[in-house]
Design a protein around this motif. Structure first.
Motif, mmCIF file in Angstrom:
data_model
loop_
_atom_site.group_PDB
_atom_site.id
_atom_site.type_symbol
_atom_site.label_atom_id
_atom_site.label_comp_id
_atom_site.label_asym_id
_atom_site.label_seq_id
_atom_site.Cartn_x
_atom_site.Cartn_y
_atom_site.Cartn_z
ATOM 1 N N GLU A 48 11.508 -67.397 17.661
ATOM 2 C CA GLU A 48 10.117 -67.135 18.006
ATOM 3 C C GLU A 48 9.610 -68.336 18.783
ATOM 4 O O GLU A 48 9.809 -69.484 18.368
ATOM 5 C CB GLU A 48 9.283 -66.908 16.746
ATOM 6 N N LYS A 50 6.728 -69.446 19.054
ATOM 7 C CA LYS A 50 5.728 -70.258 18.357
ATOM 8 C C LYS A 50 6.370 -71.347 17.499
ATOM 9 O O LYS A 50 5.687 -72.232 17.008
ATOM 10 C CB LYS A 50 4.742 -69.416 17.560
ATOM 11 N N GLU A 51 7.696 -71.326 17.366
ATOM 12 C CA GLU A 51 8.415 -72.413 16.709
ATOM 13 C C GLU A 51 8.610 -73.603 17.654
ATOM 14 O O GLU A 51 9.111 -74.645 17.243
ATOM 15 C CB GLU A 51 9.783 -71.936 16.228
ATOM 16 N N GLY A 53 6.481 -75.640 19.152
ATOM 17 C CA GLY A 53 5.232 -76.392 19.278
ATOM 18 C C GLY A 53 5.373 -77.762 19.913
ATOM 19 O O GLY A 53 4.386 -78.337 20.372
ATOM 20 N N PHE A 58 -0.324 -74.646 21.502
ATOM 21 C CA PHE A 58 -0.775 -73.429 20.832
ATOM 22 C C PHE A 58 -2.195 -73.609 20.332
ATOM 23 O O PHE A 58 -2.620 -74.707 20.020
ATOM 24 C CB PHE A 58 0.138 -73.088 19.640
ATOM 25 N N ARG A 61 -2.356 -68.947 17.559
ATOM 26 C CA ARG A 61 -1.027 -68.423 17.193
ATOM 27 C C ARG A 61 -1.038 -66.948 16.788
ATOM 28 O O ARG A 61 -0.133 -66.471 16.129
ATOM 29 C CB ARG A 61 -0.389 -69.259 16.089
ATOM 30 N N SER A 62 -2.096 -66.224 17.175
ATOM 31 C CA SER A 62 -2.175 -64.811 16.826
ATOM 32 C C SER A 62 -2.450 -63.911 18.033
ATOM 33 O O SER A 62 -2.729 -62.736 17.869
ATOM 34 C CB SER A 62 -3.247 -64.588 15.751
ATOM 35 N N CYS A 68 -1.603 -70.478 24.721
ATOM 36 C CA CYS A 68 -0.143 -70.624 24.826
ATOM 37 C C CYS A 68 0.458 -69.780 25.960
ATOM 38 O O CYS A 68 1.650 -69.485 25.940
ATOM 39 C CB CYS A 68 0.509 -70.247 23.498
ATOM 40 N N CYS A 104 3.042 -67.269 21.637
ATOM 41 C CA CYS A 104 2.915 -66.974 20.207
ATOM 42 C C CYS A 104 3.311 -65.539 19.865
ATOM 43 O O CYS A 104 3.547 -65.226 18.700
ATOM 44 C CB CYS A 104 1.493 -67.250 19.726
ATOM 45 N N GLN A 105 3.411 -64.683 20.872
ATOM 46 C CA GLN A 105 3.752 -63.287 20.641
ATOM 47 C C GLN A 105 5.161 -62.946 21.119
ATOM 48 O O GLN A 105 5.562 -61.793 21.091
ATOM 49 C CB GLN A 105 2.743 -62.377 21.378
#
Length: 118
Positions: A48, A50-51, A53, A58, A61-62, A68, A104-105
């Motif tokens: 992912e 979002k790992e 960083g 970010f 993160r949603s 991001c 993040c997605q």
């Protein structure tokens, strides 16, 4: 057999000067290259974004803020499909470039080169 070179094993072929791209076992390990950070990260299987960083900024993160946002320079086929969060946010922002993604997605399962927009 005159004129025939030595018989090479699979490993020998990997080290052959004629297969320099495959000369390192690295070709089995996918990697992400972050243009802005001038870094390349190798990973196994899927990861992912979002790992990551250390290489991408970010916010929420949603998928709601767009901080991001990255442009996929190459390897878009190695990323997960766009999510509904991405589609909705990009419609609001009037972002029509298909190469722009929310880190993040996104998940990567192969090589990709990313350029952080923000």
């Amino acid at each position: 057999m005159a004129g025939v070179g030595p018989v090479l094993t699979f490993c020998d072929r990997l080290r052959s000067p004629f297969t320099t791209y495959f000369s390192e076992p690295r070709f089995l390990v996918p990697n992400l290259r972050f243009v802005n950070a001038e870094e390349t990260v190798e990973f196994d299987g899927k990861v992912e974004l979002k790992e990551m960083g250390d290489f991408i900024t970010f916010g929420c993160r949603s998928g709601k803020c767009g901080i991001c946002s990255v442009r996929v320079v190459s390897g878009a086929e190695n990323l997960s499909p766009k999510t509904s969060h991405e589609e909705r946010l990009f419609a609001l922002l009037k972002e029509s470039d298909p190469a722009v993604r929310l880190a993040c997605q996104s998940r990567a399962h192969g090589d990709a080169v990313l350029f952080e927009i923000n």
